[in-house]
Write a protein that holds these residues in place. Structure first.
Motif, PDB file in Angstrom:
ATOM      1  N   PHE A   1      -9.775   1.563  -1.723  1.00 10.89           N
ATOM      2  CA  PHE A   1     -10.061   1.740  -0.297  1.00 10.89           C
ATOM      3  C   PHE A   1      -9.086   0.927   0.552  1.00 10.89           C
ATOM      4  N   LEU A   2      -8.907  -0.328   0.206  1.00 10.85           N
ATOM      5  CA  LEU A   2      -8.034  -1.202   0.999  1.00 10.85           C
ATOM      6  C   LEU A   2      -6.585  -0.741   0.958  1.00 10.85           C
TER       7      LEU A   2
ATOM      8  N   ALA B   1      -5.626   2.233   0.748  1.00 10.52           N
ATOM      9  CA  ALA B   1      -5.561   3.436   1.585  1.00 10.52           C
ATOM     10  C   ALA B   1      -5.703   3.143   3.083  1.00 10.52           C
ATOM     11  N   THR B   2      -6.357   2.035   3.437  1.00 11.14           N
ATOM     12  CA  THR B   2      -6.704   1.817   4.847  1.00 11.14           C
ATOM     13  C   THR B   2      -6.029   0.609   5.499  1.00 11.14           C
ATOM     14  N   ASP B   3      -5.441  -0.268   4.719  1.00 13.33           N
ATOM     15  CA  ASP B   3      -4.829  -1.487   5.258  1.00 13.33           C
ATOM     16  C   ASP B   3      -3.384  -1.550   4.781  1.00 13.33           C
ATOM     17  N   SER B   4      -2.462  -1.267   5.679  1.00 15.14           N
ATOM     18  CA  SER B   4      -1.046  -1.169   5.291  1.00 15.14           C
ATOM     19  C   SER B   4      -0.473  -2.474   4.750  1.00 15.14           C
TER      20      SER B   4
ATOM     21  N   TYR C   1      -2.243  -4.622   2.831  1.00 16.24           N
ATOM     22  CA  TYR C   1      -3.024  -5.072   1.664  1.00 16.24           C
ATOM     23  C   TYR C   1      -2.229  -5.026   0.360  1.00 16.24           C
TER      24      TYR C   1
ATOM     25  N   ALA D   1      -8.654  10.737   1.920  1.00 19.14           N
ATOM     26  CA  ALA D   1      -9.451  10.641   3.150  1.00 19.14           C
ATOM     27  C   ALA D   1     -10.938  10.861   2.898  1.00 19.14           C
TER      28      ALA D   1
ATOM     29  N   VAL E   1     -12.357   7.728   1.246  1.00 23.86           N
ATOM     30  CA  VAL E   1     -12.450   6.657   2.243  1.00 23.86           C
ATOM     31  C   VAL E   1     -13.706   6.844   3.085  1.00 23.86           C
TER      32      VAL E   1
ATOM     33  N   ARG F   1     -16.852   4.239   3.138  1.00 24.01           N
ATOM     34  CA  ARG F   1     -17.248   3.606   4.409  1.00 24.01           C
ATOM     35  C   ARG F   1     -18.706   3.857   4.754  1.00 24.01           C
TER      36      ARG F   1
END
Length: 179
Positions: free
Chosen positions: A102-103, A105-108, A110, A131, A134, A138
């Motif tokens: 997840f991280l 995919a969502t935090d550039s 990380y 997506a 994710v 969430r």
């Protein structure tokens, strides 16, 4: 349900000493107690502290023997559900690998925090979530806490960093079993 005793928990954590951690600079016990230290420092409640400390318990020899063939996160989650009696702890342990996906995919920023060993295991674990994954992650009630466990997990690989004392882990366990 045969809940884990405090003595069994102490033996399980101590049994992680000297157990390699996939090429990282710390052994499994140090990694577990460092992760717990980060949780305690953040003010985690007892369940979150235990989930953080025990997130890799599926790598412990007795847990692997009890849940053969399962990935460590699934073995750890089954162990927490069966022996700790906590759906919340079990879910957070089971989700610490998906939380990494997840991280990524969502935090550039990380991915740059991951050790080389963790980057390699990410590939084996399926890479970044898509997506739909994710959104599903969430939507889960404890996803934010699973992400915290993951971030503490990633930070807990320094042989010089502080560790949580085992009595603090045992005290959290005792409070939960008496609640």
């Amino acid at each position: 349900m045969n809940l884990l005793t405090t003595e069994e928990l102490a033996s399980l954590v101590d049994g992680l000493a000297g157990l390699p951690y996939g090429g990282e600079a710390v052994d499994q016990r140090t990694h577990a107690l460092q992760t717990g230290w980060y949780a305690a420092r953040a003010g985690a409640d007892d369940e979150l502290l235990l989930a953080a400390t025990l997130h890799d318990i599926g790598r412990a020899r007795p847990v692997r023997a009890a849940y053969p063939g399962l990935p460590h996160e699934d073995a750890g989650a089954a162990f927490a559900r069966d022996r700790l009696g906590s759906a919340r702890i079990a879910w957070m342990i089971g989700q610490h690998v998906p939380a990494k996906r997840f991280l990524v995919a969502t935090d550039s920023s990380y991915r740059a925090l991951l050790s080389p060993v963790s980057i390699e295991s990410l590939r084996v674990q399926g890479g970044p979530m898509d997506a739909a994954e994710v959104a599903e992650f969430r939507a889960r009630p404890w996803s934010t806490e699973a992400v915290l466990v993951r971030r503490w997990d990633d930070a807990a690989k320094d042989p010089a960093a502080p560790t949580l004392e085992l009595p603090a882990v045992l005290a959290a366990h005792t409070r939960l079993t008496r609640a």
